[in-house]
Design a protein around this motif. Structure first.
Motif, short mmCIF file in Angstrom:
data_model
loop_
_atom_site.label_atom_id
_atom_site.label_comp_id
_atom_site.label_asym_id
_atom_site.label_seq_id
_atom_site.Cartn_x
_atom_site.Cartn_y
_atom_site.Cartn_z
N TYR A 15 0.76 -1.56 0.26
CA TYR A 15 0.03 0.68 0.03
C TYR A 15 1.04 1.56 0.20
O TYR A 15 1.06 2.48 -0.56
CB TYR A 15 -1.15 -0.24 1.26
N GLN A 18 2.01 1.36 -3.11
CA GLN A 18 1.51 2.34 -4.04
C GLN A 18 0.76 3.47 -4.50
O GLN A 18 1.15 4.85 -5.15
CB GLN A 18 -0.56 1.42 -3.85
N ASN A 19 0.84 4.13 -3.07
CA ASN A 19 0.31 5.49 -2.65
C ASN A 19 1.89 6.38 -2.86
O ASN A 19 1.45 7.25 -4.22
CB ASN A 19 0.14 5.47 -1.51
N ALA A 22 1.58 6.52 -7.00
CA ALA A 22 0.53 7.41 -7.05
C ALA A 22 1.05 8.93 -7.33
O ALA A 22 0.97 9.53 -7.71
CB ALA A 22 -0.10 7.11 -6.38
N TYR A 23 1.60 9.42 -5.81
CA TYR A 23 2.18 10.41 -5.51
C TYR A 23 3.12 11.22 -6.13
O TYR A 23 3.34 12.03 -6.79
CB TYR A 23 2.62 10.52 -3.77
N LEU A 25 3.68 9.95 -9.06
CA LEU A 25 3.25 10.22 -10.53
C LEU A 25 2.56 11.54 -11.12
O LEU A 25 2.24 12.01 -12.31
CB LEU A 25 2.43 8.84 -11.51
N MET A 26 1.67 11.80 -9.44
CA MET A 26 0.86 13.29 -9.50
C MET A 26 2.11 13.97 -10.04
O MET A 26 1.86 15.16 -10.76
CB MET A 26 0.61 13.32 -8.73
N ASN A 44 -0.44 4.05 -17.85
CA ASN A 44 -2.12 3.95 -16.93
C ASN A 44 -2.95 3.11 -17.68
O ASN A 44 -3.10 1.87 -16.77
CB ASN A 44 -2.92 5.02 -16.15
N TYR A 48 -3.77 -1.13 -16.96
CA TYR A 48 -5.16 -1.31 -17.07
C TYR A 48 -5.64 -2.21 -17.63
O TYR A 48 -5.71 -2.65 -17.02
CB TYR A 48 -6.33 -0.10 -17.20
#
Length: 68
Positions: A15, A18-19, A22-23, A25-26, A44, A48
């Motif tokens: 987790y 993953q987070n 994600a940050y 990539l942001m 992404n 998917y």
């Protein structure tokens, strides 16, 4: 009991990763570089397709996210 703790720790580590991704990539998208933006969206989408559609079609469980 210790097996449950080990599984919980592994889930927490995944987790966290993953987070963190994600940050990251942001932050890449927030550079307002159009090329990088499209690479993030393309990555992404490919992820998917690979992990969402292909692996889901191989699953025998009709509702893999149901907990009951």
């Amino acid at each position: 009991m210790s097996k449950k703790i080990a599984i919980g720790a592994m889930k927490a580590i995944l987790y966290f990763i993953q987070n963190g991704l994600a940050y990251l990539l942001m932050l890449v998208v927030m550079t307002y570089n159009v090329g990088l933006f499209f690479f993030v969206i393309a990555g992404n989408t490919v992820g998917y397709i690979i992990f969402g559609l292909i692996l889901k079609s191989n699953s025998s469980d009709p509702n893999p996210h149901d907990c009951h």
